[in-house]
Design a protein around this motif. Structure first.
Motif, PDB file in Angstrom:
ATOM      1  N   ALA A  45       0.846  -1.204   0.000  1.00  0.00           N
ATOM      2  CA  ALA A  45       0.000   0.000   0.000  1.00  0.00           C
ATOM      3  C   ALA A  45       0.878   1.250   0.000  1.00  0.00           C
ATOM      4  CB  ALA A  45      -0.925  -0.013   1.216  1.00  0.00           C
ATOM      5  N   GLN A  46       2.031   1.168   0.689  1.00  0.00           N
ATOM      6  CA  GLN A  46       2.933   2.330   0.759  1.00  0.00           C
ATOM      7  C   GLN A  46       3.672   2.575  -0.562  1.00  0.00           C
ATOM      8  OE1 GLN A  46       5.365   2.138   4.515  1.00  0.00           O
ATOM      9  NE2 GLN A  46       4.183   0.257   4.774  1.00  0.00           N
ATOM     10  N   LEU A  47       3.662   1.557  -1.437  1.00  0.00           N
ATOM     11  CA  LEU A  47       4.361   1.718  -2.718  1.00  0.00           C
ATOM     12  C   LEU A  47       3.448   2.221  -3.830  1.00  0.00           C
ATOM     13  CD1 LEU A  47       6.802  -1.325  -3.082  1.00  0.00           C
ATOM     14  CD2 LEU A  47       7.352   1.085  -2.672  1.00  0.00           C
ATOM     15  N   VAL A  48       2.153   2.334  -3.532  1.00  0.00           N
ATOM     16  CA  VAL A  48       1.213   2.729  -4.595  1.00  0.00           C
ATOM     17  C   VAL A  48       1.591   4.063  -5.244  1.00  0.00           C
ATOM     18  CG1 VAL A  48      -1.192   3.371  -5.081  1.00  0.00           C
ATOM     19  CG2 VAL A  48      -0.683   1.258  -3.846  1.00  0.00           C
ATOM     20  N   PRO A  49       1.985   5.093  -4.472  1.00  0.00           N
ATOM     21  CA  PRO A  49       2.376   6.351  -5.155  1.00  0.00           C
ATOM     22  C   PRO A  49       3.544   6.140  -6.123  1.00  0.00           C
ATOM     23  CG  PRO A  49       2.079   6.725  -2.795  1.00  0.00           C
ATOM     24  CD  PRO A  49       1.987   5.244  -3.007  1.00  0.00           C
ATOM     25  N   ALA A  50       4.567   5.403  -5.700  1.00  0.00           N
ATOM     26  CA  ALA A  50       5.723   5.178  -6.575  1.00  0.00           C
ATOM     27  C   ALA A  50       5.324   4.355  -7.798  1.00  0.00           C
ATOM     28  CB  ALA A  50       6.838   4.478  -5.795  1.00  0.00           C
ATOM     29  N   LEU A  51       4.450   3.364  -7.597  1.00  0.00           N
ATOM     30  CA  LEU A  51       4.004   2.532  -8.719  1.00  0.00           C
ATOM     31  C   LEU A  51       3.130   3.345  -9.680  1.00  0.00           C
ATOM     32  CD1 LEU A  51       3.244  -0.797  -6.799  1.00  0.00           C
ATOM     33  CD2 LEU A  51       5.134  -0.380  -8.386  1.00  0.00           C
ATOM     34  N   THR A  52       2.354   4.244  -9.134  1.00  0.00           N
ATOM     35  CA  THR A  52       1.515   5.103  -9.978  1.00  0.00           C
ATOM     36  C   THR A  52       2.390   5.969 -10.872  1.00  0.00           C
ATOM     37  OG1 THR A  52      -0.122   5.130  -8.216  1.00  0.00           O
ATOM     38  CG2 THR A  52      -0.380   6.788  -9.920  1.00  0.00           C
ATOM     39  N   GLU A  53       3.473   6.485 -10.285  1.00  0.00           N
ATOM     40  CA  GLU A  53       4.451   7.263 -11.070  1.00  0.00           C
ATOM     41  C   GLU A  53       4.999   6.439 -12.233  1.00  0.00           C
ATOM     42  OE1 GLU A  53       6.122  10.396 -11.057  1.00  0.00           O
ATOM     43  OE2 GLU A  53       4.150  10.765 -10.176  1.00  0.00           O
ATOM     44  N   LEU A  54       5.382   5.188 -11.911  1.00  0.00           N
ATOM     45  CA  LEU A  54       5.918   4.289 -12.941  1.00  0.00           C
ATOM     46  C   LEU A  54       4.906   4.076 -14.051  1.00  0.00           C
ATOM     47  CD1 LEU A  54       7.636   1.263 -11.167  1.00  0.00           C
ATOM     48  CD2 LEU A  54       8.685   2.993 -12.645  1.00  0.00           C
ATOM     49  N   ALA A  55       3.655   3.835 -13.657  1.00  0.00           N
ATOM     50  CA  ALA A  55       2.605   3.548 -14.646  1.00  0.00           C
ATOM     51  C   ALA A  55       2.415   4.745 -15.578  1.00  0.00           C
ATOM     52  CB  ALA A  55       1.304   3.201 -13.919  1.00  0.00           C
ATOM     53  N   ARG A  56       2.612   5.949 -15.034  1.00  0.00           N
ATOM     54  CA  ARG A  56       2.478   7.165 -15.853  1.00  0.00           C
ATOM     55  C   ARG A  56       3.589   7.270 -16.882  1.00  0.00           C
ATOM     56  NH1 ARG A  56       1.542  10.768 -11.331  1.00  0.00           N
ATOM     57  NH2 ARG A  56      -0.669  10.739 -10.833  1.00  0.00           N
ATOM     58  N   GLY A  57       4.720   6.615 -16.559  1.00  0.00           N
ATOM     59  CA  GLY A  57       5.836   6.550 -17.505  1.00  0.00           C
ATOM     60  C   GLY A  57       6.738   7.770 -17.463  1.00  0.00           C
TER      61      GLY A  57
END
Ligand SMILES: O=P(O)(O)OP(=O)(O)OP(=O)(O)OC[C@H]1O[C@@H](n2cnc3c(O)ncnc32)[C@H](O)[C@@H]1O
Ligand SMILES: [Mg+2]
Length: 206
Positions: free
Chosen positions: A194-206
């Motif tokens: 859950a704490q990684l969701v912001p970082a993963l969201t960034e990745l998904a944005r590319g």
């Protein structure tokens, strides 16, 4: 093209949990791949003293070998009456890596004379995300509960049949008796990711 994320785990059941939690976070533009989907690379031994060290070892080698952002989990159970062991040795506590029944049997035998009020334990998950540009993020989730005297339930993996979470929502069931989504909502791994969701969201944005 969707951004890719490599999940570096050789444990099929852990991998399924990681995939499920990442999928539930709704990171639509992130394509999750496993170690079977990329070329083979030498995997470093998990010799770290902490869960965080080991998660970073796994995520760094995956990112370096593939050029993909890589997420790894290192986890285990820390039993109060054993001063936090098996800890980072959880996967091979009985001497045989990944032999869940043997690991469970040994743990039960070691604390067979520990009374109920001192059978507390915590599942711990450290997750490391290493991006191709070298940026590293490490998070940790913990799940408190108690160790039973005999295994119960058939979901999950590892020490799940021995662990009754303290959470009221578990209602005294072992984590092996919880539905997969119930486990994800409460677990160490769910809390870490859950704490990684912001970082993963960034990745998904590319
Ligand atoms: O390192 P990878 O390839 O990801 O797979 P592994 O099974 O070796 O994973 P770890 O080194 O992180 O060891 C974790 C061990 O801790 C235990 N464990 C971790 N999370 C658990 C969970 O959610 N439920 C039950 N046992 C768990 C289980 O015995 C795992 O094999
Ligand atoms: Mg391992």
């Amino acid at each position: 093209m969707a951004a890719q994320l490599l999940l570096a785990s050789r444990n099929a059941k852990k991998l399924a949990e990681l995939r499920r939690v990442v999928a539930a976070a709704g990171l639509g533009d992130l394509e999750v791949v496993g170690l079977d989907d990329v070329h083979e690379y030498p995997e470093e031994p998990e010799t770290g003293a902490t869960f965080e060290d080991n998660a970073l070892i796994k995520a760094r080698s995956g990112a370096a070998a593939t050029g993909l952002p890589c997420l790894a989990d290192d986890s285990g159970i820390a039993v109060d009456a054993l001063n936090g062991m098996p800890g980072v040795l959880s996967a091979r506590w009985s001497g045989r890596h990944g032999d869940d029944p043997a690991n469970n049997e040994l743990l039960l035998a070691q604390i067979s004379d520990v009374p109920d009020e001192r059978r507390g334990a915590a599942f711990v998950s450290a997750c490391a995300l290493v991006a191709p540009d070298g940026v590293e993020t490490t998070v940790r989730g913990e799940w408190r509960g108690r160790i039973l005297r005999a295994p119960r339930g058939d979901h999950g993996f590892g020490y799940d049949p021995l662990f009754v979470p303290d959470d009221e929502a578990a209602g005294g069931r072992s984590s092996s008796e919880l539905a997969p989504e119930e486990k994800d909502a409460l677990s160490h791994r769910g809390k870490a990711l859950a704490q990684l969701v912001p970082a993963l969201t960034e990745l998904a944005r590319g």
